[in-house]
Design a protein around this motif. Sequence first.
Motif, mmCIF file in Angstrom:
data_model
loop_
_atom_site.group_PDB
_atom_site.id
_atom_site.type_symbol
_atom_site.label_atom_id
_atom_site.label_comp_id
_atom_site.label_asym_id
_atom_site.label_seq_id
_atom_site.Cartn_x
_atom_site.Cartn_y
_atom_site.Cartn_z
ATOM 1 N N ARG A 68 -18.329 7.708 40.658
ATOM 2 C CA ARG A 68 -17.613 6.727 39.832
ATOM 3 C C ARG A 68 -18.667 5.878 39.131
ATOM 4 O O ARG A 68 -19.399 5.113 39.766
ATOM 5 C CB ARG A 68 -16.668 5.865 40.668
ATOM 6 C CG ARG A 68 -15.449 6.638 41.160
ATOM 7 C CD ARG A 68 -14.403 5.730 41.790
ATOM 8 N NE ARG A 68 -13.780 4.815 40.849
ATOM 9 C CZ ARG A 68 -12.760 5.127 40.047
ATOM 10 N NH1 ARG A 68 -12.266 6.355 40.056
ATOM 11 N NH2 ARG A 68 -12.248 4.233 39.251
ATOM 12 N N LEU A 69 -18.707 6.030 37.806
ATOM 13 C CA LEU A 69 -19.805 5.483 37.029
ATOM 14 C C LEU A 69 -19.296 4.550 35.935
ATOM 15 O O LEU A 69 -18.167 4.677 35.467
ATOM 16 C CB LEU A 69 -20.602 6.620 36.372
ATOM 17 C CG LEU A 69 -21.020 7.785 37.290
ATOM 18 C CD1 LEU A 69 -21.655 8.898 36.472
ATOM 19 C CD2 LEU A 69 -21.971 7.296 38.368
ATOM 20 N N LYS A 70 -20.173 3.630 35.533
ATOM 21 C CA LYS A 70 -19.937 2.789 34.364
ATOM 22 C C LYS A 70 -21.213 2.801 33.542
ATOM 23 O O LYS A 70 -22.301 2.517 34.068
ATOM 24 C CB LYS A 70 -19.582 1.359 34.787
ATOM 25 C CG LYS A 70 -19.297 0.428 33.589
ATOM 26 C CD LYS A 70 -18.937 -0.977 34.082
ATOM 27 C CE LYS A 70 -18.616 -1.903 32.902
ATOM 28 N NZ LYS A 70 -18.280 -3.286 33.369
ATOM 29 N N TYR A 71 -21.078 3.128 32.256
ATOM 30 C CA TYR A 71 -22.269 3.281 31.419
ATOM 31 C C TYR A 71 -22.129 2.477 30.131
ATOM 32 O O TYR A 71 -21.090 2.518 29.472
ATOM 33 C CB TYR A 71 -22.488 4.762 31.086
ATOM 34 C CG TYR A 71 -23.707 5.009 30.231
ATOM 35 C CD1 TYR A 71 -24.988 4.927 30.779
ATOM 36 C CD2 TYR A 71 -23.591 5.309 28.882
ATOM 37 C CE1 TYR A 71 -26.127 5.149 30.002
ATOM 38 C CE2 TYR A 71 -24.710 5.536 28.089
ATOM 39 C CZ TYR A 71 -25.977 5.454 28.665
ATOM 40 O OH TYR A 71 -27.095 5.668 27.895
ATOM 41 N N GLN A 72 -23.197 1.759 29.808
ATOM 42 C CA GLN A 72 -23.237 0.946 28.590
ATOM 43 C C GLN A 72 -24.194 1.614 27.597
ATOM 44 O O GLN A 72 -25.424 1.542 27.752
ATOM 45 C CB GLN A 72 -23.706 -0.473 28.928
ATOM 46 C CG GLN A 72 -23.838 -1.402 27.737
ATOM 47 C CD GLN A 72 -22.584 -1.461 26.884
ATOM 48 O OE1 GLN A 72 -22.482 -0.759 25.870
ATOM 49 N NE2 GLN A 72 -21.628 -2.284 27.300
ATOM 50 N N PRO A 73 -23.674 2.279 26.568
ATOM 51 C CA PRO A 73 -24.541 3.011 25.641
ATOM 52 C C PRO A 73 -25.578 2.137 24.939
ATOM 53 O O PRO A 73 -26.697 2.587 24.676
ATOM 54 C CB PRO A 73 -23.554 3.607 24.631
ATOM 55 C CG PRO A 73 -22.236 3.645 25.334
ATOM 56 C CD PRO A 73 -22.241 2.464 26.245
ATOM 57 N N ALA A 74 -25.232 0.903 24.645
ATOM 58 C CA ALA A 74 -26.144 0.055 23.875
ATOM 59 C C ALA A 74 -27.436 -0.239 24.628
ATOM 60 O O ALA A 74 -28.503 -0.392 24.020
ATOM 61 C CB ALA A 74 -25.446 -1.247 23.501
ATOM 62 N N THR A 75 -27.356 -0.320 25.943
ATOM 63 C CA THR A 75 -28.518 -0.702 26.751
ATOM 64 C C THR A 75 -28.985 0.391 27.708
ATOM 65 O O THR A 75 -29.994 0.214 28.393
ATOM 66 C CB THR A 75 -28.196 -1.963 27.570
ATOM 67 O OG1 THR A 75 -27.050 -1.686 28.394
ATOM 68 C CG2 THR A 75 -27.884 -3.138 26.654
ATOM 69 N N ASP A 76 -28.253 1.496 27.783
ATOM 70 C CA ASP A 76 -28.572 2.592 28.705
ATOM 71 C C ASP A 76 -28.477 2.147 30.165
ATOM 72 O O ASP A 76 -29.162 2.678 31.032
ATOM 73 C CB ASP A 76 -29.972 3.154 28.419
ATOM 74 C CG ASP A 76 -30.181 4.537 29.051
ATOM 75 O OD1 ASP A 76 -29.252 5.354 29.017
ATOM 76 O OD2 ASP A 76 -31.287 4.777 29.578
#
Length: 505
Positions: free
Chosen positions: A63-71
């Motif tokens: 179960r993941l959460k990813y923020q593309p702007a900051t990696d």
Amino acid sequence: MPLRLGAFVHRRIIAPGALAAASVLLAIPASAASYSPGAPGIGDPYYPAYGNGGYDVSHYDLRLKYQPATDELEGTATLLARTTQDLSRFDLDFLLEVSEVRVNGAKASFTTSGEHELEITPKSPLPKGTSVTVVVRYSGVPSSKQAYGFTSWHRTPDGGVGANEPESAWWWFPSNDHPLDKATYDVSVLVPDGSQAISNGTLQSTSSRLGWTRWNWRSDKPQATYLATLAVGKFDITTGTTESGIPVINAYSKDLGANDGAARASIERTGEVADWLSEYFGPYPYNALGGYVPDTTTGYALETQTRPYYSPRQFANGSNVSVVVHELAHQWYGDLVSVSGWKDIWINEGFARYAQWLWSEHEDEGTAQELADYVYDSHPADDPFWTVKPGDPGPENQFDIAVYDRGALAIQALRNEIGDDAFFAVLKGWPQKYAYGNASVADFQKYAEDVSGQSLSALFDTWLFQPTKPAAPAARAASIAKASAAPQQPKSWKKIAATNEVHAH
């Protein structure tokens, strides 16, 4: 394997503490002596630190959460496993920052060692044969991490991608990172609205709330860790089904530019190619299919299970169905049947290359025999090409072009030796015999001998294990390059050769 004695090595000759130490030892139950740390590697001679000993994983729930702007990636990984020895401690392969580990619900202590080892000491030792649930909470910036001087996480303008061979899991989930420990997967990824999360298997559901969308993917057949993939970015997603009824999901970065059309003209034929390959290799072994092209700068493609990864560069000179054939052939040779050890890479790459030769026949652009003759004739005896042994190339040559081209040449020699009936029976029967498991080059030789009724040790030794060009008599005996004139370059050669750089991992 080096013994990892760690804290067990103390100053043994200090007289004042000797009696106390002896008293402590006497207080330990005799059975506790059988508990020991799991090995820090699974035993692969090419990569001694890869994978781990002492347990076998059956399922990963990520179960993941990813923020593309900051990696930035946050995750909770739940591993279901069973111990294979009496364990006092065990390792996972991982690079990101860990905040908590629980083993069977109880907090466990942990530390790191080596390039990528997460050492976990459970509150209580784990007897052999015990079902174990391991929960790891973690976070970090995958693109900031390196091991052995490289990264397998590809930062893109709109996100990131985990894809490489023989390792990529360390950058996004803790694992037992070796093909010998295959497992099923649930991958659930929360990303900002407007971004998409691509992974293996079937898309179970998506849901949006408060500016975030969760993508839930499931791989319900055993899958090696390096074949698990995650890509987050802005994708255009297409869906369909093969003629045989398998659902197809393809994803294309919205920033492919001039490569977009060629990429789609190639990958949209995935269903057609998979159905065609099933005529040679048997029924397609999974319930999902597709491919994806993120906006990466790498040159390679990878057979990530059910949904191969392609870099945009594959399509810089136009459509490239041959590379799609190669990566889809791996779904049988490499994914369904995985290597026992990385020295067995010929079973993956030689047969995926040979599938390209069969596709060349299918397209009337040169037969497999003509391609084999051309490979044999194109490399003089003093060419370093012949010093690489496809049957055991060594880690430095694992993805050398000889593993592919000389490897496919060996397969044509086998075909000529045992005849088409036995050869195609081997080609189709092998994936069924070892389905969802692992096998070695030695296993393949024995299987080919069993099916054909012939002894093949001399042929395998000549074409796979000798660091020299097979001499003309051996080549003629295997019906290779029998014509007196130099073979002409088959029409498909340039298309096949255009895929060569996809193997430079």
